[in-house]
Scaffold this active site. Structure first.
Site, PDB file in Angstrom:
ATOM      1  N   HIS A 218      14.617  11.171 -24.637  1.00 22.70           N
ATOM      2  CA  HIS A 218      13.227  10.628 -24.135  1.00 22.70           C
ATOM      3  C   HIS A 218      13.247  10.516 -22.711  1.00 22.70           C
ATOM      4  O   HIS A 218      13.327   9.044 -22.428  1.00 22.70           O
ATOM      5  CB  HIS A 218      12.887   9.532 -24.925  1.00 22.70           C
ATOM      6  CG  HIS A 218      12.529   9.697 -26.548  1.00 22.70           C
ATOM      7  ND1 HIS A 218      13.355   9.537 -27.422  1.00 22.70           N
ATOM      8  CD2 HIS A 218      11.311  10.355 -26.957  1.00 22.70           C
ATOM      9  CE1 HIS A 218      12.676   9.895 -28.492  1.00 22.70           C
ATOM     10  NE2 HIS A 218      11.590  10.475 -28.447  1.00 22.70           N
ATOM     11  N   HIS A 222      12.194  15.845 -21.207  1.00 24.10           N
ATOM     12  CA  HIS A 222      11.517  16.130 -22.188  1.00 24.10           C
ATOM     13  C   HIS A 222       9.611  15.882 -22.056  1.00 24.10           C
ATOM     14  O   HIS A 222       9.056  16.876 -22.741  1.00 24.10           O
ATOM     15  CB  HIS A 222      11.977  14.857 -23.363  1.00 24.10           C
ATOM     16  CG  HIS A 222      10.967  14.643 -24.648  1.00 24.10           C
ATOM     17  ND1 HIS A 222      10.515  15.643 -25.317  1.00 24.10           N
ATOM     18  CD2 HIS A 222       9.948  13.845 -24.830  1.00 24.10           C
ATOM     19  CE1 HIS A 222       9.638  15.381 -26.318  1.00 24.10           C
ATOM     20  NE2 HIS A 222       9.405  14.104 -26.151  1.00 24.10           N
ATOM     21  N   HIS A 258       3.079  11.074 -22.383  1.00 26.27           N
ATOM     22  CA  HIS A 258       3.149  10.452 -23.795  1.00 26.27           C
ATOM     23  C   HIS A 258       4.380   9.750 -24.242  1.00 26.27           C
ATOM     24  O   HIS A 258       4.446   8.867 -25.452  1.00 26.27           O
ATOM     25  CB  HIS A 258       3.240  11.638 -24.683  1.00 26.27           C
ATOM     26  CG  HIS A 258       4.508  12.250 -24.801  1.00 26.27           C
ATOM     27  ND1 HIS A 258       4.891  13.239 -24.186  1.00 26.27           N
ATOM     28  CD2 HIS A 258       5.186  12.518 -26.064  1.00 26.27           C
ATOM     29  CE1 HIS A 258       6.217  13.618 -24.381  1.00 26.27           C
ATOM     30  NE2 HIS A 258       6.300  13.414 -25.704  1.00 26.27           N
ATOM     31  N   ASP A 259       5.537   9.530 -23.411  1.00 30.23           N
ATOM     32  CA  ASP A 259       6.573   8.804 -23.889  1.00 30.23           C
ATOM     33  C   ASP A 259       7.219   7.881 -22.779  1.00 30.23           C
ATOM     34  O   ASP A 259       8.315   7.602 -22.630  1.00 30.23           O
ATOM     35  CB  ASP A 259       7.748   9.580 -24.228  1.00 30.23           C
ATOM     36  CG  ASP A 259       7.780   9.953 -25.611  1.00 30.23           C
ATOM     37  OD1 ASP A 259       7.651   9.348 -26.599  1.00 30.23           O
ATOM     38  OD2 ASP A 259       8.296  11.167 -26.083  1.00 30.23           O
ATOM     39  N   ASP A 368       5.038  17.749 -29.065  1.00 30.93           N
ATOM     40  CA  ASP A 368       5.917  16.700 -29.153  1.00 30.93           C
ATOM     41  C   ASP A 368       7.022  16.917 -30.035  1.00 30.93           C
ATOM     42  O   ASP A 368       8.108  16.760 -29.706  1.00 30.93           O
ATOM     43  CB  ASP A 368       5.186  15.270 -29.506  1.00 30.93           C
ATOM     44  CG  ASP A 368       6.317  14.090 -29.202  1.00 30.93           C
ATOM     45  OD1 ASP A 368       7.204  14.259 -28.439  1.00 30.93           O
ATOM     46  OD2 ASP A 368       6.040  13.205 -30.087  1.00 30.93           O
TER      47      ASP A 368
END
Length: 499
Positions: A218, A222, A258-259, A368
């Site tokens: 993560h 990524h 998103h992360d 994802d």
């Protein structure tokens, strides 16, 4: 074609408010007012600390950016929080730190941070020299970053075999910044939404820096990989002809963030250790809420949407959150059942804004977890990285006498069996429905790669089992269709030659 940007001159002579300097990088603001006390762009690389703000609905939100140990005491993340749990004495930034050999690794981190901002520093230098000169003179912010092989790769950014690892090396660790900026410009969104290039650049730099590079999986690479996959999905004919410019902007930003600030451990870990984020979000989509609020914090800190009407800006923040929250794997079945129901009833209408938003959610969910659908050479690397992160969490749980989370025990699991289970129960059902929705060459390519990758992991497991059990008996052969390792000996699935 070389792209030039017309940029404003930086207000470098603007004094920095005293309250900003006194709080060592913490920025405070309310959702009903504009950002105040923004840090001087010259201090961008020094930006660290916490971002806090009060929302209009009286909900106290506190976003702690984990980028600088100066904002935390040595006894935990929050000095004011009292807890007896030993994990609260652990710094997320040191979870995956390995002992350095010599002085090379110790010097690489600061050096890399300097390299990441070279283009930004070039622009600052140019703006000082050109102060007072009309703004019609174009400045090439990324002139050195877009040359050579990196430029060639960007020309094929829509192909499914795009090697994000190679691209990250070619951009000196700036894959997320470079890729996102290229896609925003390719869609014409910078000009259409009148985005200030300096604010956009600062936002992307902050986003990339707030991903934890120590996380095996993560991290910013990524995020760049998911952004590239999201672009591929938005290029599918059924979406390309229906998505609005706002949809595309939100889709790309959601993929890139998103992360954001992912700690490298999962939600159950945060809950059972009584982490402050789990308390803040009441054990509900803890990580996804944190990613969303962290992204909102950076949007407001940089003022990227400050020129838009307040209502439009807040709506974009809410829709960004809706997209990011959809990536919560614990809600996978909810989204999948809804998607399947729409497809069964054939009532998805791309002209309907809410339906388009739902399709963007499904596209981001696919992006994802699309690693098992990539070519074997890429998929295998991602599988090893995510498993490494799982096992490191398991090691921490063992160290602190916690119950080891499923798939996190390196003594009970292997990369192969984890990936086969993940493909069987999570990836395959989702992508089967996506293929029903978008029955294209890309969809069949992804399904083909997934089947081959699953077979490859199965063959590796059988090979490992046979080695552990000793020499096989004469005449024993692998099952029909079993892979023997890599994918080079297999036929390329239909549609995989789109590049």
């Amino acid at each position: 074609m070389e792209v030039c940007y017309q940029l404003p001159v930086l207000p470098l002579d603007r004094p920095v408010p005293k309250h900003v300097l006194s709080r060592r990088g913490a920025i405070s603001f309310s959702s009903s007012s504009s950002l105040f006390g923004a840090p001087d762009p010259r201090q961008l690389s020094q930006r660290r600390g916490a971002i806090s703000y009060d929302s209009s609905d009286q909900t106290a939100l506190y976003i702690r950016m984990l980028g600088d140990v100066r904002v935390r005491s040595q006894v935990g993340f929050e000095p004011e929080r009292r807890s007896s749990h030993p994990y609260l004495c652990i710094d997320f930034r040191t979870l995956h730190t390995r002992p350095s050999s010599g002085s090379t690794s110790a010097e690489s981190s600061p050096e890399r941070r300097v390299h990441r901002l070279l283009s930004f520093q070039r622009y600052l230098h140019s703006s000082r020299l050109l102060r007072g000169i009309p703004q019609q003179i174009p400045l090439h912010i990324l002139d050195e970053d877009y040359t050579g092989q990196a430029r060639c790769m960007l020309e094929k950014v829509g192909t499914w075999n795009f090697d994000i690892f190679l691209f990250d090396r070619l951009t000196n660790g700036n894959s997320l910044i470079t890729l996102t900026l290229h896609l925003l410009n390719q869609y014409g969104l910078v000009e259409l939404f009148q985005l200030d290039m300096l604010k956009l650049w600062r936002f992307l730099v902050m986003v990339q820096e707030d991903y934890h590079s120590d996380n095996p999986y993560h991290n910013a690479v990524h995020a760049a990989d998911v952004t590239q996959a999201m672009y591929c999905f938005m290029q599918e004919p059924i979406l390309a002809k229906s998505l609005t410019s706002c949809d595309i902007l939100l889709g790309l930003l959601a993929a890139a963030t998103h992360d954001l600030d992912h700690p490298g451990v999962n939600q159950p870990f945060l809950i059972k250790t009584d982490h402050y984020l789990a308390t803040l979000y009441r054990n509900n989509s803890v990580l996804e809420n944190h990613h969303w609020k962290s992204a909102v914090g950076l949007l407001r800190e940089t003022g990227l949407f400050s020129h838009l009407p307040a209502e439009d800006s807040l709506n974009m923040e809410r829709e960004l959150g809706s997209l990011i929250l959809a990536t919560d794997i614990s809600r996978q079945n909810d989204y999948l059942c809804r998607f399947r129901r729409h497809l069964d009833q054939d009532n998805l209408c791309v002209s309907n804004a809410s339906h388009r938003h739902f399709l963007l959610q499904m596209a981001l969910k696919c992006a994802d977890i699309c690693n098992p659908c990539r070519p074997w050479e890429l998929s295998k690397q991602w599988s090893e990285k995510v498993t490494d992160e799982f096992f490191q969490q398991g090691d921490i749980e063992k160290k602190h006498k916690l119950e080891v989370s499923p798939v996190c025990d390196r003594e009970m699991n292997t990369v192969g069996n984890i990936q086969i289970g993940f493909m069987t129960y999570v990836v395959e059902p989702l992508f089967a429905e996506w293929t029903r929705f978008s029955d294209t060459r890309l969809s069949h390519t992804m399904m083909g790669h997934m089947r081959l990758n699953k077979a490859s992991w199965g063959a590796l497991l059988r090979e490992q089992s046979s080695v552990a059990a000793g020499p096989s008996s004469p005449g024993t052969e692998p099952e029909d269709g079993a892979a023997t390792g890599g994918s080079s000996s297999k036929e390329i699935p239909q549609g995989s030659r789109e590049s």
